[in-house]
Design a protein around this motif. Structure first.
Motif, mmCIF file in Angstrom:
data_model
loop_
_atom_site.group_PDB
_atom_site.id
_atom_site.type_symbol
_atom_site.label_atom_id
_atom_site.label_comp_id
_atom_site.label_asym_id
_atom_site.label_seq_id
_atom_site.Cartn_x
_atom_site.Cartn_y
_atom_site.Cartn_z
ATOM 1 N N GLY A 95 0.812 -1.208 0.000
ATOM 2 C CA GLY A 95 0.000 0.000 0.000
ATOM 3 C C GLY A 95 0.848 1.262 0.000
ATOM 4 O O GLY A 95 0.325 2.357 -0.217
ATOM 5 N N TRP A 97 3.178 2.983 -2.201
ATOM 6 C CA TRP A 97 3.581 2.826 -3.592
ATOM 7 C C TRP A 97 5.048 3.115 -3.821
ATOM 8 O O TRP A 97 5.700 2.469 -4.654
ATOM 9 C CB TRP A 97 2.707 3.677 -4.518
ATOM 10 C CG TRP A 97 2.896 5.165 -4.420
ATOM 11 C CD1 TRP A 97 2.232 6.022 -3.612
ATOM 12 C CD2 TRP A 97 3.819 5.960 -5.180
ATOM 13 N NE1 TRP A 97 2.666 7.310 -3.799
ATOM 14 C CE2 TRP A 97 3.638 7.302 -4.766
ATOM 15 C CE3 TRP A 97 4.761 5.679 -6.163
ATOM 16 C CZ2 TRP A 97 4.380 8.358 -5.297
ATOM 17 C CZ3 TRP A 97 5.500 6.725 -6.696
ATOM 18 C CH2 TRP A 97 5.309 8.042 -6.263
ATOM 19 N N PRO A 145 -2.221 3.185 -5.182
ATOM 20 C CA PRO A 145 -2.432 4.370 -4.331
ATOM 21 C C PRO A 145 -1.991 5.686 -4.969
ATOM 22 O O PRO A 145 -2.341 6.752 -4.452
ATOM 23 C CB PRO A 145 -1.584 4.066 -3.083
ATOM 24 C CG PRO A 145 -1.348 2.590 -3.105
ATOM 25 C CD PRO A 145 -1.275 2.246 -4.549
ATOM 26 N N ASP A 147 -2.280 8.633 -7.235
ATOM 27 C CA ASP A 147 -3.443 9.237 -7.882
ATOM 28 C C ASP A 147 -3.046 9.959 -9.173
ATOM 29 O O ASP A 147 -3.055 11.190 -9.259
ATOM 30 C CB ASP A 147 -4.130 10.208 -6.912
ATOM 31 C CG ASP A 147 -5.460 10.735 -7.464
ATOM 32 O OD1 ASP A 147 -5.994 10.080 -8.384
ATOM 33 O OD2 ASP A 147 -5.936 11.775 -6.977
#
Length: 240
Positions: A95, A97, A145, A147
């Motif tokens: 989680g 990155w 994760p 964006d």
């Protein structure tokens, strides 16, 4: 259709069945052929890999090998896929990155040291083999994760691969120069540093002299590698 019965257009080796539905079982598998080619390249370099050498390695005739691998480019693709299969993708991403992508970059570096010929095969043509697709899917999973758009994520992975390949190529070249030097370890580098000091002392390169005179940490190879990767990743982090 070509005279051989094959399509005259381009053909992807992964789209061809490894064995015909009819007839006897082939004497060799693609995995056998790839493993033989990888052994040759690891020992002697990519230029030593030829259809004749691989055929001899697995114990078949050169023309028989073409029944399994129609082109040398297909052989390279089998080699690339065999190397990429060595990634350990058994654990799901954490989680984080950046940490997960850095871990993949470390694996890539180790892979290229095990197979020094691999950077030469970094090309889009070899990037969509079965294990390459597995790697890309995992790498994009690790980037969930982050964006940014999918195209940007692919750009990140491409840039990261290029940076790691350049770094490893430099490491391998330095190691080869050290092995081939007729001087004691460090002797030639010391002579070059003395020459540089003399050149900078003359005043012709004031900015360069100032840069070398400024106190700075000299990281080891591991730390320098991770710093390079982290700077690439930082360039893709959303600005907030």
């Amino acid at each position: 259709m070509a005279a051989s019965g094959r399509s005259a257009g381009p053909e992807v080796i992964w789209a061809r069945p490894e064995r015909s539905a009819r007839g006897p079982r082939p004497s060799h598998t693609r995995a056998d052929i790839a493993a033989a080619a990888v052994r040759i390249a690891d020992a002697e370099g990519l230029d030593a890999v030829s259809m004749r050498r691989v055929a001899a390695e697995i114990g078949c005739g050169t023309m028989s090998l073409y029944n399994y691998v129609p082109r040398k480019e297909d052989l390279y693709e089998l080699m690339f896929d065999a190397a990429v299969a060595e990634y350990d993708l058994s654990e799901p991403p954490t989680g984080d990155w950046r940490a997960d992508t850095l871990a993949l970059a470390r694996q890539t570096r180790a892979l290229m040291h095990r197979h020094p010929w691999l950077p030469r095969l970094l090309a889009p043509e070899y990037g969509f083999s079965p294990h390459s697709l597995r790697y890309l899917e995992y790498a994009l999973w690790a980037l969930d994760p982050l964006d940014v758009g999918g195209g940007t994520k692919m750009e990140l992975l491409s840039m990261l691969s290029a940076v790691v390949a350049a770094y490893v190529t430099h490491e391998l070249s330095a190691a080869e120069r050290a092995r081939s030097s007729p001087f004691a370890p460090g002797q030639e580098q010391a002579a070059r540093q003395e020459h540089l000091v003399r050149q900078l002392a003359g005043g012709a390169y004031p900015r360069l002299a100032a840069a070398f005179a400024a106190p700075s940490e000299v990281p080891d190879g591991e730390a320098l590698f991770e710093r390079a990767v982290e700077r690439v990743l930082a360039g893709f982090a959303p600005r907030g």
